[in-house]
Scaffold this motif. Structure first.
Motif, PDB file in Angstrom:
ATOM      1  N   PHE A  29      94.825  32.670 -11.263  1.00 42.94           N
ATOM      2  CA  PHE A  29      95.384  33.956 -10.587  1.00 42.94           C
ATOM      3  C   PHE A  29      95.529  35.169 -11.156  1.00 42.94           C
ATOM      4  O   PHE A  29      95.012  36.302 -11.054  1.00 42.94           O
ATOM      5  CB  PHE A  29      96.260  33.523  -9.618  1.00 42.94           C
ATOM      6  CG  PHE A  29      95.910  32.250  -8.551  1.00 42.94           C
ATOM      7  CD1 PHE A  29      95.088  32.559  -7.554  1.00 42.94           C
ATOM      8  CD2 PHE A  29      96.474  30.958  -8.743  1.00 42.94           C
ATOM      9  CE1 PHE A  29      95.006  31.537  -6.585  1.00 42.94           C
ATOM     10  CE2 PHE A  29      96.231  30.130  -7.818  1.00 42.94           C
ATOM     11  CZ  PHE A  29      95.268  30.364  -6.836  1.00 42.94           C
ATOM     12  N   VAL A 204      96.555  29.956   8.261  1.00 45.58           N
ATOM     13  CA  VAL A 204      95.737  29.825   7.038  1.00 45.58           C
ATOM     14  C   VAL A 204      94.502  29.036   7.200  1.00 45.58           C
ATOM     15  O   VAL A 204      93.406  29.467   6.886  1.00 45.58           O
ATOM     16  CB  VAL A 204      96.717  28.741   6.105  1.00 45.58           C
ATOM     17  CG1 VAL A 204      95.890  28.335   4.698  1.00 45.58           C
ATOM     18  CG2 VAL A 204      98.012  29.481   5.629  1.00 45.58           C
ATOM     19  N   ASN A 208      91.042  31.063   6.320  1.00 47.32           N
ATOM     20  CA  ASN A 208      90.153  30.601   5.193  1.00 47.32           C
ATOM     21  C   ASN A 208      88.834  30.057   5.745  1.00 47.32           C
ATOM     22  O   ASN A 208      88.085  29.779   4.740  1.00 47.32           O
ATOM     23  CB  ASN A 208      90.955  29.192   4.484  1.00 47.32           C
ATOM     24  CG  ASN A 208      92.107  29.735   3.643  1.00 47.32           C
ATOM     25  OD1 ASN A 208      91.868  30.827   3.099  1.00 47.32           O
ATOM     26  ND2 ASN A 208      92.895  28.786   3.357  1.00 47.32           N
ATOM     27  N   GLN A 226      85.987  35.885   4.181  1.00 51.85           N
ATOM     28  CA  GLN A 226      85.607  34.877   3.510  1.00 51.85           C
ATOM     29  C   GLN A 226      84.175  34.669   3.253  1.00 51.85           C
ATOM     30  O   GLN A 226      83.671  34.351   2.384  1.00 51.85           O
ATOM     31  CB  GLN A 226      86.181  33.446   3.920  1.00 51.85           C
ATOM     32  CG  GLN A 226      87.772  33.562   3.952  1.00 51.85           C
ATOM     33  CD  GLN A 226      88.690  33.041   2.761  1.00 51.85           C
ATOM     34  OE1 GLN A 226      87.783  32.734   1.827  1.00 51.85           O
ATOM     35  NE2 GLN A 226      89.599  33.156   3.006  1.00 51.85           N
ATOM     36  N   MET A 265      86.530  40.272  -7.960  1.00 51.03           N
ATOM     37  CA  MET A 265      87.639  39.977  -8.185  1.00 51.03           C
ATOM     38  C   MET A 265      88.774  40.605  -7.303  1.00 51.03           C
ATOM     39  O   MET A 265      89.663  40.139  -6.729  1.00 51.03           O
ATOM     40  CB  MET A 265      88.114  40.015  -9.678  1.00 51.03           C
ATOM     41  CG  MET A 265      87.302  39.130 -10.608  1.00 51.03           C
ATOM     42  SD  MET A 265      87.697  37.108 -10.102  1.00 51.03           S
ATOM     43  CE  MET A 265      86.066  36.825 -10.216  1.00 51.03           C
ATOM     44  N   THR A 268      88.671  38.826  -3.999  1.00 49.32           N
ATOM     45  CA  THR A 268      89.269  37.825  -4.134  1.00 49.32           C
ATOM     46  C   THR A 268      90.826  38.020  -3.984  1.00 49.32           C
ATOM     47  O   THR A 268      91.337  37.222  -3.140  1.00 49.32           O
ATOM     48  CB  THR A 268      88.886  37.056  -5.536  1.00 49.32           C
ATOM     49  OG1 THR A 268      87.612  37.057  -5.729  1.00 49.32           O
ATOM     50  CG2 THR A 268      89.535  35.750  -5.611  1.00 49.32           C
ATOM     51  N   THR A 271      91.536  39.053  -0.255  1.00 47.05           N
ATOM     52  CA  THR A 271      91.477  37.776   0.524  1.00 47.05           C
ATOM     53  C   THR A 271      92.503  36.859   0.479  1.00 47.05           C
ATOM     54  O   THR A 271      92.836  36.108   1.126  1.00 47.05           O
ATOM     55  CB  THR A 271      90.252  37.168   0.167  1.00 47.05           C
ATOM     56  OG1 THR A 271      89.188  38.058   0.124  1.00 47.05           O
ATOM     57  CG2 THR A 271      89.781  36.246   1.404  1.00 47.05           C
ATOM     58  N   THR A 272      93.106  36.687  -0.983  1.00 51.65           N
ATOM     59  CA  THR A 272      94.066  35.624  -1.070  1.00 51.65           C
ATOM     60  C   THR A 272      95.611  36.341  -0.856  1.00 51.65           C
ATOM     61  O   THR A 272      96.374  35.345  -0.522  1.00 51.65           O
ATOM     62  CB  THR A 272      93.911  35.373  -2.557  1.00 51.65           C
ATOM     63  OG1 THR A 272      92.718  34.878  -2.911  1.00 51.65           O
ATOM     64  CG2 THR A 272      94.727  33.902  -2.889  1.00 51.65           C
ATOM     65  N   ILE A 275      97.693  35.051   2.121  1.00 56.13           N
ATOM     66  CA  ILE A 275      97.950  33.538   1.993  1.00 56.13           C
ATOM     67  C   ILE A 275      99.346  33.524   0.979  1.00 56.13           C
ATOM     68  O   ILE A 275     100.188  32.679   1.150  1.00 56.13           O
ATOM     69  CB  ILE A 275      96.837  32.624   1.337  1.00 56.13           C
ATOM     70  CG1 ILE A 275      95.857  32.553   2.142  1.00 56.13           C
ATOM     71  CG2 ILE A 275      97.434  31.130   0.889  1.00 56.13           C
ATOM     72  CD1 ILE A 275      95.570  31.908   3.368  1.00 56.13           C
ATOM     73  N   VAL A 276      99.123  33.991  -0.118  1.00 53.89           N
ATOM     74  CA  VAL A 276     100.147  34.305  -1.045  1.00 53.89           C
ATOM     75  C   VAL A 276     101.517  34.682  -0.495  1.00 53.89           C
ATOM     76  O   VAL A 276     102.701  34.133  -0.747  1.00 53.89           O
ATOM     77  CB  VAL A 276      99.923  35.031  -2.285  1.00 53.89           C
ATOM     78  CG1 VAL A 276     101.269  35.240  -3.153  1.00 53.89           C
ATOM     79  CG2 VAL A 276      98.787  34.322  -2.996  1.00 53.89           C
TER      80      VAL A 276
ATOM     81  N   LEU B 131     100.269  25.537  -4.402  1.00 55.66           N
ATOM     82  CA  LEU B 131      99.669  26.995  -3.679  1.00 55.66           C
ATOM     83  C   LEU B 131      97.944  26.827  -3.647  1.00 55.66           C
ATOM     84  O   LEU B 131      97.581  27.195  -2.572  1.00 55.66           O
ATOM     85  CB  LEU B 131      99.996  28.127  -4.741  1.00 55.66           C
ATOM     86  CG  LEU B 131      99.408  29.469  -4.511  1.00 55.66           C
ATOM     87  CD1 LEU B 131      99.757  29.904  -2.928  1.00 55.66           C
ATOM     88  CD2 LEU B 131      99.678  30.338  -5.380  1.00 55.66           C
ATOM     89  N   SER B 136      91.334  29.364  -0.067  1.00 53.57           N
ATOM     90  CA  SER B 136      90.037  28.935   0.442  1.00 53.57           C
ATOM     91  C   SER B 136      89.025  28.368  -0.638  1.00 53.57           C
ATOM     92  O   SER B 136      89.141  28.793  -1.834  1.00 53.57           O
ATOM     93  CB  SER B 136      89.335  29.912   1.307  1.00 53.57           C
ATOM     94  OG  SER B 136      88.627  30.656   0.762  1.00 53.57           O
ATOM     95  N   VAL B 138      86.254  29.112  -1.279  1.00 59.27           N
ATOM     96  CA  VAL B 138      85.477  30.249  -1.538  1.00 59.27           C
ATOM     97  C   VAL B 138      85.998  30.897  -2.821  1.00 59.27           C
ATOM     98  O   VAL B 138      85.388  31.196  -3.805  1.00 59.27           O
ATOM     99  CB  VAL B 138      85.311  31.056  -0.535  1.00 59.27           C
ATOM    100  CG1 VAL B 138      84.275  32.567  -1.048  1.00 59.27           C
ATOM    101  CG2 VAL B 138      84.420  30.502   0.724  1.00 59.27           C
ATOM    102  N   VAL B 139      87.312  31.396  -2.459  1.00 53.78           N
ATOM    103  CA  VAL B 139      88.155  31.977  -3.634  1.00 53.78           C
ATOM    104  C   VAL B 139      88.123  31.030  -4.840  1.00 53.78           C
ATOM    105  O   VAL B 139      87.933  31.443  -6.012  1.00 53.78           O
ATOM    106  CB  VAL B 139      89.477  32.050  -3.260  1.00 53.78           C
ATOM    107  CG1 VAL B 139      90.510  32.491  -4.322  1.00 53.78           C
ATOM    108  CG2 VAL B 139      89.499  33.341  -1.974  1.00 53.78           C
ATOM    109  N   ASN B 142      85.106  31.001  -6.770  1.00 49.46           N
ATOM    110  CA  ASN B 142      84.838  32.368  -7.300  1.00 49.46           C
ATOM    111  C   ASN B 142      85.692  32.472  -8.576  1.00 49.46           C
ATOM    112  O   ASN B 142      85.143  32.854  -9.654  1.00 49.46           O
ATOM    113  CB  ASN B 142      85.446  33.400  -6.294  1.00 49.46           C
ATOM    114  CG  ASN B 142      84.929  34.770  -6.451  1.00 49.46           C
ATOM    115  OD1 ASN B 142      84.074  35.210  -7.470  1.00 49.46           O
ATOM    116  ND2 ASN B 142      84.952  35.351  -5.556  1.00 49.46           N
ATOM    117  N   ILE B 143      86.708  31.934  -8.584  1.00 51.00           N
ATOM    118  CA  ILE B 143      87.679  32.048  -9.773  1.00 51.00           C
ATOM    119  C   ILE B 143      87.051  30.985 -10.993  1.00 51.00           C
ATOM    120  O   ILE B 143      86.835  31.455 -11.844  1.00 51.00           O
ATOM    121  CB  ILE B 143      89.153  31.245  -9.409  1.00 51.00           C
ATOM    122  CG1 ILE B 143      89.730  32.600  -8.429  1.00 51.00           C
ATOM    123  CG2 ILE B 143      89.783  31.179 -10.755  1.00 51.00           C
ATOM    124  CD1 ILE B 143      91.105  31.905  -8.000  1.00 51.00           C
TER     125      ILE B 143
END
Lengths: 297, 317
Positions: A29, A204, A208, A226, A265, A268, A271-272, A275-276, B131, B136, B138-139, B142-143
């Motif tokens: 991350f 969530v 997602n 997504q 990125m 990303t 999008t994340t 959630i965080v 976590l 998802s 997809v993420v 991607n990573i």
């Protein structure tokens, strides 16, 4: 009391291994954030590992003015909000009826529920054909109606409702309240912890979700965040052999200045992030949630 | 005749009236449940009816019942497809590796975490390991495509250490695809999988550990002779449940992480059904494949459960 040497060695080795594992969970991350904030031409030289070397918000500016991405984000938010509210309300309401053993449909209802739980649903193609015959394909409602009720959430809600003291509800009935009123005015307000847990789980899941976009829709206006990210990812992977300049075009239409990787990125991260942000609240509740679930059998 | 009919009348309306009366009294409950029962009939039982599509030559204009009966033709077709052995091999290998890793790694992690005293470190560790479950695929794809990409930090590290002079093509090599997929999925789910084991470990009687300590039992031996046997029911249960997935290698991983170069190793039943069914419109055939997959899943749960019952006395039913 001093621990024996072997115990201390064990603790140190164990702690070190766990730290390493924790780092491997966090590092990906951090890397994503670093690349999204680093200047694109600089990232392509490599060496950006944890902190951005040349800080820039260029990638974020690009994604926030991209119409496709903004509309995808709106679809994502819409399905998350509407889908979550509906699934929580419907599952809770159905679960409430399941606490009424005097209800004349109680027994058939229970049978139907268990059959549905263990045998219900089906493979991709039967589901696809069903949605087609219902006219759900390629509409926004394919994100909402098929997920309106979740049998699993019904079980969790019912378990919680059964533990509430009966007297409070009885008092409402004595005052002439109907079950509907009792549900909204008495039961639901008393069930905030479980409702919060399930709301977060459902949100969530909705946020997602991307396979339903792939399977059941074709219209660009129904694409979610997504899904758009998935598309960019797939194209970037497929076009890897093309020159970088062309890859830019492929990845996001007409962007010439920024390396698609930093844009990817940045998407990303965007999008994340939701959630965080909900994660601390989620974490407080989910352990209890899945433990109740695992004891269901 | 007259008397008979009059008594009949006398009894029947009363019964009917009670039902009507109950219905009237419980109209609110009916309002709160019947729409959902209808929903269950449509969305849970509707697709079950759709399985019939595997046995007919499905024509969308005629519906399932109007289409011509095909018997087992599509099932035979499946086994005659030359690609099928490759797809079956990939599916079973990817899901087998994942079942293995999703049972073993979380258990090891849970054992390790439970050896750490309660406190800041333990909480932080749990927070970061759970976590990825909520992010998802997809993420995650991607990573990891980036991290292990040609220009990613892993390749940079390998080159920096002088282990390779050419970038390692992690995602283009069909020989390691299964392991890469297993690695990514394990990374995502290891912490989440550990929760149930942690709960099981926490419920083990602490006095047993005290007694073992007095008897001079080390921590590894305590783990092996106390913790593992105590949580064996949980281990068995999860193992049996996971076996249902032996023919289910997951759509996400293969679709998102696979590419043209790894296709030979990445194509699994789920992606095959999607490609044939939705992209190419071979409805009956892909339904037959789907049905076989589901049936084998049920069979595997049954078989593992029987084995588990014979070997350990613990089972699902």
């Amino acid at each position: 009391m001093r621990k024996p040497l072997s115990d201390r060695v064990f603790d140190v080795v164990n702690g070190a291994l766990l730290t390493l594992l924790g780092a491997s969970m966090v590092y990906p991350f951090l890397y994503v954030i670093a690349i999204s904030l680093n200047e694109a031409s600089d990232s392509s030289q490599g060496g950006t590992w944890i902190l951005p070397r040349k800080l820039t918000f260029e990638s974020y500016k690009i994604i926030f003015v991209n119409n496709d991405l903004v509309s995808a984000a709106l679809v994502s938010v819409a399905r998350t909000v509407l889908g979550t509210v509906l699934v929580v309300l419907c599952s809770a309401m159905f679960a409430y009826v399941f606490t009424k053993q005097k209800y004349f449909l109680y027994k058939p209802m229970k049978l139907i529920f268990f059959v549905a739980m263990f045998l219900g649903g089906g493979g991709l193609i039967p589901v696809y054909m069903l949605f087609r015959s219902l006219g759900l394909l390629n509409t926004f409602w394919v994100y909402i109606i098929p997920w309106m009720l979740n049998l699993w959430y019904v079980v969790l809600f019912r378990t919680y409702f059964m533990r509430l003291p009966r007297e409070i509800e009885e008092a409402a009935f004595v005052d002439g309240a109907s079950e509907l009123t009792a549900f909204f005015k008495v039961i639901l307000p008393l069930s905030k912890p479980i409702a919060a847990t399930i709301t977060l789980f459902a949100a969530v899941a909705q946020w997602n979700s991307w396979r339903d976009t792939l399977f059941f829709t074709a219209s660009p206006s129904l694409r979610t965040l997504q899904y758009v990210m998935m598309e960019i990812l797939q194209r970037a992977e497929a076009e890897r052999m093309i020159t970088r300049a062309e890859m830019l075009d492929v990845a996001l239409g007409h962007l010439k200045l920024v390396d698609p990787m930093s844009v990817r990125m940045a998407i990303t991260v965007v999008t994340t992030l939701p959630i965080v942000l909900v994660y601390p609240f989620l974490q407080k509740h989910f352990i209890k949630g899945i433990l109740v679930g695992s004891m269901k059998g | 005749m007259n008397i008979a009919s009059s008594t009949n009348h006398a009894v029947r309306p009363v019964k009917r009236r009670t039902l009507w009366k109950t219905m009237y009294q419980q109209r609110c409950l009916m309002l709160m449940s019947i729409p959902f029962l209808i929903w269950i009939f449509i969305f849970e039982f509707g697709p079950m009816f759709g399985w019939l599509m595997a046995f007919v030559q499905y024509d969308p204009n005629k519906g399932i019942l109007g289409s011509q009966w095909a018997g087992l033709r599509y099932f035979k077709m499946f086994f005659q497809d030359p690609d099928i052995w490759l797809i079956l091999r990939n599916t079973v290998m990817i899901s087998f590796l994942y079942i293995l890793s999703s049972n073993v790694f979380p258990l090891i992690l849970a054992l390790m975490i439970s050896e750490v005293g309660d406190g800041y470190f333990k909480r932080a560790l749990q927070t970061v390991t759970y976590l990825p479950h909520f992010v998802s695929f997809v993420v995650v794809a991607n990573i990891f495509l980036t991290l292990f990409g040609m220009r990613g930090p892993v390749n940079e590290l390998l080159r920096g250490l002088g282990w390779t002079d050419r970038p390692v093509l992690f995602w283009q090599d069909k020989n390691i695809f299964w392991y890469m997929v297993t690695f990514v999925r394990s990374w995502k789910e290891i912490g989440w999988g550990a929760i149930i084991y942690l709960a099981a470990i926490a419920s083990v009687d602490q006095e047993m550990y005290e007694a073992a300590k007095i008897d001079g039992c080390g921590r590894f031996r305590a783990m092996w002779h106390i913790t593992i046997p105590s949580i064996l029911p949980t281990i068995t249960l999860l193992w049996v449940l996971n076996m249902a997935g032996i023919f289910n290698a997951g759509f996400d991983a293969s679709y998102l992480l696979g590419n043209a170069m790894t296709r030979e190793a990445s194509q699994v039943i789920d992606t095959y059904v999607y490609e044939l069914g939705i992209s190419m419109g071979m409805y009956s055939f892909s339904t037959a494949v789907n049905l076989l997959q589901t049936a084998v899943g049920f069979a595997f749960v049954f078989i593992t459960n029987t084995i588990a019952r014979k070997l350990t006395d613990y089972s699902l039913w």
